[in-house]
Design a protein around this motif. Sequence first.
Motif, mmCIF file in Angstrom:
data_model
loop_
_atom_site.group_PDB
_atom_site.id
_atom_site.type_symbol
_atom_site.label_atom_id
_atom_site.label_comp_id
_atom_site.label_asym_id
_atom_site.label_seq_id
_atom_site.Cartn_x
_atom_site.Cartn_y
_atom_site.Cartn_z
ATOM 1 N N SER A 218 0.812 -1.218 0.000
ATOM 2 C CA SER A 218 0.000 0.000 0.000
ATOM 3 C C SER A 218 0.844 1.265 0.000
ATOM 4 O O SER A 218 0.301 2.363 0.101
ATOM 5 N N ASP A 219 2.161 1.122 -0.092
ATOM 6 C CA ASP A 219 3.018 2.307 -0.050
ATOM 7 C C ASP A 219 3.908 2.402 -1.285
ATOM 8 O O ASP A 219 5.035 2.876 -1.209
ATOM 9 N N ALA A 220 3.381 1.930 -2.404
ATOM 10 C CA ALA A 220 4.089 2.067 -3.667
ATOM 11 C C ALA A 220 3.222 2.939 -4.583
ATOM 12 O O ALA A 220 2.374 3.691 -4.104
ATOM 13 N N PHE A 221 3.402 2.856 -5.884
ATOM 14 C CA PHE A 221 2.752 3.746 -6.844
ATOM 15 C C PHE A 221 1.239 3.856 -6.622
ATOM 16 O O PHE A 221 0.703 4.945 -6.401
ATOM 17 N N PHE A 222 0.535 2.729 -6.652
ATOM 18 C CA PHE A 222 -0.922 2.781 -6.556
ATOM 19 C C PHE A 222 -1.418 3.072 -5.147
ATOM 20 O O PHE A 222 -2.521 3.592 -4.978
ATOM 21 N N GLY A 223 -0.629 2.791 -4.136
ATOM 22 C CA GLY A 223 -1.001 3.159 -2.776
ATOM 23 C C GLY A 223 -1.060 4.661 -2.597
ATOM 24 O O GLY A 223 -1.971 5.190 -1.942
ATOM 25 N N HIS A 224 -0.107 5.357 -3.197
ATOM 26 C CA HIS A 224 -0.108 6.825 -3.132
ATOM 27 C C HIS A 224 -1.336 7.382 -3.846
ATOM 28 O O HIS A 224 -1.969 8.323 -3.366
ATOM 29 N N ILE A 225 -1.668 6.806 -4.986
ATOM 30 C CA ILE A 225 -2.845 7.261 -5.739
ATOM 31 C C ILE A 225 -4.116 6.990 -4.929
ATOM 32 O O ILE A 225 -4.998 7.843 -4.831
ATOM 33 N N ALA A 226 -4.195 5.822 -4.307
ATOM 34 C CA ALA A 226 -5.375 5.480 -3.510
ATOM 35 C C ALA A 226 -5.583 6.461 -2.360
ATOM 36 O O ALA A 226 -6.722 6.739 -1.969
ATOM 37 N N ARG A 227 -4.488 7.011 -1.842
ATOM 38 C CA ARG A 227 -4.583 7.967 -0.739
ATOM 39 C C ARG A 227 -4.821 9.398 -1.203
ATOM 40 O O ARG A 227 -4.815 10.315 -0.391
ATOM 41 N N GLY A 228 -5.015 9.599 -2.517
ATOM 42 C CA GLY A 228 -5.400 10.927 -2.986
ATOM 43 C C GLY A 228 -4.424 11.643 -3.889
ATOM 44 O O GLY A 228 -4.731 12.723 -4.397
ATOM 45 N N ALA A 229 -3.251 11.106 -4.095
ATOM 46 C CA ALA A 229 -2.273 11.769 -4.967
ATOM 47 C C ALA A 229 -2.689 11.639 -6.429
ATOM 48 O O ALA A 229 -3.355 10.678 -6.816
ATOM 49 N N GLU A 230 -2.299 12.598 -7.221
ATOM 50 C CA GLU A 230 -2.549 12.565 -8.661
ATOM 51 C C GLU A 230 -1.477 11.701 -9.333
ATOM 52 O O GLU A 230 -0.352 11.598 -8.844
ATOM 53 N N VAL A 231 -1.824 11.087 -10.466
ATOM 54 C CA VAL A 231 -0.881 10.245 -11.201
ATOM 55 C C VAL A 231 0.408 11.018 -11.476
ATOM 56 O O VAL A 231 1.506 10.512 -11.250
ATOM 57 N N SER A 232 0.288 12.263 -11.941
ATOM 58 C CA SER A 232 1.481 13.059 -12.272
ATOM 59 C C SER A 232 2.351 13.324 -11.048
ATOM 60 O O SER A 232 3.577 13.305 -11.140
ATOM 61 N N GLN A 233 1.737 13.533 -9.876
ATOM 62 C CA GLN A 233 2.502 13.758 -8.644
ATOM 63 C C GLN A 233 3.313 12.526 -8.260
ATOM 64 O O GLN A 233 4.485 12.628 -7.896
ATOM 65 N N VAL A 234 2.674 11.377 -8.319
ATOM 66 C CA VAL A 234 3.347 10.133 -7.929
ATOM 67 C C VAL A 234 4.474 9.818 -8.910
ATOM 68 O O VAL A 234 5.568 9.421 -8.507
ATOM 69 N N THR A 235 4.204 10.001 -10.189
ATOM 70 C CA THR A 235 5.228 9.749 -11.204
ATOM 71 C C THR A 235 6.437 10.631 -10.956
ATOM 72 O O THR A 235 7.576 10.157 -10.953
ATOM 73 N N THR A 236 6.214 11.910 -10.708
ATOM 74 C CA THR A 236 7.316 12.839 -10.433
ATOM 75 C C THR A 236 8.036 12.470 -9.149
ATOM 76 O O THR A 236 9.263 12.435 -9.096
ATOM 77 N N ARG A 237 7.274 12.148 -8.107
ATOM 78 C CA ARG A 237 7.868 11.823 -6.805
ATOM 79 C C ARG A 237 8.732 10.574 -6.868
ATOM 80 O O ARG A 237 9.811 10.516 -6.280
ATOM 81 N N LEU A 238 8.280 9.550 -7.588
ATOM 82 C CA LEU A 238 8.998 8.283 -7.603
ATOM 83 C C LEU A 238 9.981 8.134 -8.759
ATOM 84 O O LEU A 238 10.799 7.229 -8.744
#
Length: 113
Positions: free
Chosen positions: A53-73
């Motif tokens: 729950s703390d990888a790409f889709f976990g961040h999205i599930a908690r409210g992050a935008e796809v672009s934010q997670v992509t940039t962050r990771l």
Amino acid sequence: MRVRFTKGPVSSKYDLLACTRPDGSETRGEMPRQGILPHDAIHFVVEQTLGWSDAFFGHIARGAEVSQVTTRLHGKKVDWSQATQALQSESLVECLQAEQWGGAASAELFAQT
């Protein structure tokens, strides 16, 4: 969370990722076309299979935008010590993509690498 992968037109370099969270909020983003399966589709399978729950889709599930997670990771200054599951997921995805691009190895060889 509902996750949908949509292939873009043949002429496009991108496919589409759309996620709808249980609260009805959505996020969408382009995925670079890579091989038979999109990189992020492999992420989804790996993370769901391992219950992470703390990888790409976990961040999205908690409210992050796809672009934010992509940039962050995938940015230049990722603090991997704070993103262990994301790092491990990325490593597994890359191994599976290499298998996809290079042709399947025997089960015995795959288990050894």
